[in-house]
Design an enzyme around this catalytic site. Structure first.
Site, mmCIF file in Angstrom:
data_model
loop_
_atom_site.group_PDB
_atom_site.id
_atom_site.type_symbol
_atom_site.label_atom_id
_atom_site.label_comp_id
_atom_site.label_asym_id
_atom_site.label_seq_id
_atom_site.Cartn_x
_atom_site.Cartn_y
_atom_site.Cartn_z
ATOM 1 N N SER A 83 0.853 -1.188 0.000
ATOM 2 C CA SER A 83 0.000 0.000 0.000
ATOM 3 C C SER A 83 0.889 1.237 0.000
ATOM 4 C CB SER A 83 -0.888 0.013 1.251
ATOM 5 O OG SER A 83 -1.516 1.274 1.420
ATOM 6 N N TYR A 86 -2.099 0.486 10.625
ATOM 7 C CA TYR A 86 -2.169 -0.193 9.327
ATOM 8 C C TYR A 86 -0.922 0.096 8.507
ATOM 9 C CZ TYR A 86 -3.655 -1.017 4.494
ATOM 10 O OH TYR A 86 -3.730 -1.428 3.174
#
Length: 251
Positions: free
Chosen positions: A144, A157
Site C-alpha cells: 500500500s 495499518y
C-alpha cells in the site's frame, strides 16, 4: 507454465475474497489462466467467488487458509503445490482496522499486525520456497502507499504494510536469479467494500485498475508497481517532507 506473453496459466490467490484479487483473477482468466486456487477462510463468500470464476471457464478450487494460523501454512500451501506447478501466487489478504479503536484496544492493533505482516511473512516464505523449488513463477504482494510513511490517521495499518513492503523488497533481492519473479504492488485508496465508509481522497482507484497494473507489471517483469502511477511522485514528496511540515498536513 506461463504463456509466450509471460502471463500465468495457473494462479494461487491468498485472500480468496479480496476484490482486487478477484478482479485480477478475472483478467487473468480472460487471457490464458485456466487453473485458479482461492485460499481463504471457508465461507459463503469464498464459494461464491469460486462459482463466479468457474462461470468464466476456469477450473477453480478453494482451500481453507487462515492468515492468523501461520503454523498451518506450510501444510496447507504444500498441498496446493503438490497438485502441480503454480505460475503466479498473489498475496492479497489484509485488514484495514480502525485506527481510533485500535489505539484504545491494543489487541485489536496486534490483530492488524499479525494479519498484515506476520501472517503475510509466513505465507510468502512458504510460497517463495515452493516457487524456487519448481524453478519458475511470480510472487505478487499487495502492499500500500501507506507503507511509504507512517501517518497519524492510520499508522497502525501503515506500519504493518511498511513491514511487509520492506520484507518483500528484501525477498525479491534474495530470489534474484533463481527464476522466481517478485513484484510489489503499492495501490493508493481503492474503492472496495472495505473502504466504502471512508472519505475518498484524490487519486482513488478501483480493483479493476489495480488488476490491469498487475497484468502489465507481469508482462514487464516489474519489481514495483504503483497504482495509479502518479502516486510514485506524490509519495516521494511526502516521504521527504520535513517532519514538522508533515505533521501539519491533513492526512
Amino acid at each position: 507454465m506461463k504463456d509466450a506473453f509471460g502471463l500465468p496459466q495457473s494462479l494461487l490467490v491468498l485472500g480468496g475474497t479480496s476484490e482486487i484479487a478477484l478482479a485480477t483473477a478475472r483478467r487473468m482468466i480472460a487471457r490464458r489462466t485456466r487453473t485458479v486456487w482461492l485460499a481463504g477462510r471457508p465461507s459463503p463468500a469464498l464459494e461464491q467467488s469460486a462459482a463466479e470464476l468457474r462461470a468464466l471457464g476456469a477450473d477453480v478450487r478453494t482451500v481453507a487458509f487462515d492468515a492468523l494460523d501461520p503454523e498451518s501454512h506450510e501444510a496447507v500451501l504444500g498441498k496446493v503445490f503438490a497438485e502441480g506447478d503454480i505460475d503466479l501466487v498473489l498475496l492479497a489478504f489484509g485488514i484495514l482496522g480502525d485506527q481510533a479503536h485500535d489505539e484504545r484496544e491494543p489487541m485489536s492493533a496486534v490483530r492488524v499486525a499479525r494479519t498484515n505482516y506476520t501472517g503475510a511473512v509466513s505465507a510468502t516464505l512458504v510460497s517463495a520456497s515452493a516457487l524456487q523449488t519448481q524453478g519458475h513463477g511470480s510472487l505478487v504482494v499487495l502492499s500500500s502507499v501507506a507503507a511509504e510513511r507512517a501517518r497519524r490517521a492510520n499508522f497502525i495499518y501503515g506500519s504493518s504494510k511498511a513491514g511487509l513492503d520492506t520484507f518483500t523488497q528484501g525477498l525479491g533481492d534474495a530470489l534474484h536469479g533463481t527464476g522466481v519473479h517478485v513484484m510489489l504492488v503499492r495501490p493508493g485508496f481503492v474503492r472496495t467494500k472495505m473502504t466504502a465508509a471512508l472519505e475518498e481522497p484524490p487519486l482513488a482507484t478501483t480493483p479493476e485498475a489495480v488488476a490491469t497494473a498487475i497484468e502489465l507489471g507481469l508482462r514487464r517483469r516489474s519489481e514495483t508497481v504503483w497504482v495509479p502511477g502518479t502516486l510514485r511522485v506524490v509519495m516521494s514528496a511526502l516521504r521527504h517532507a520535513p517532519r514538522q511540515l508533515f505533521r501539519r498536513l491533513p492526512i
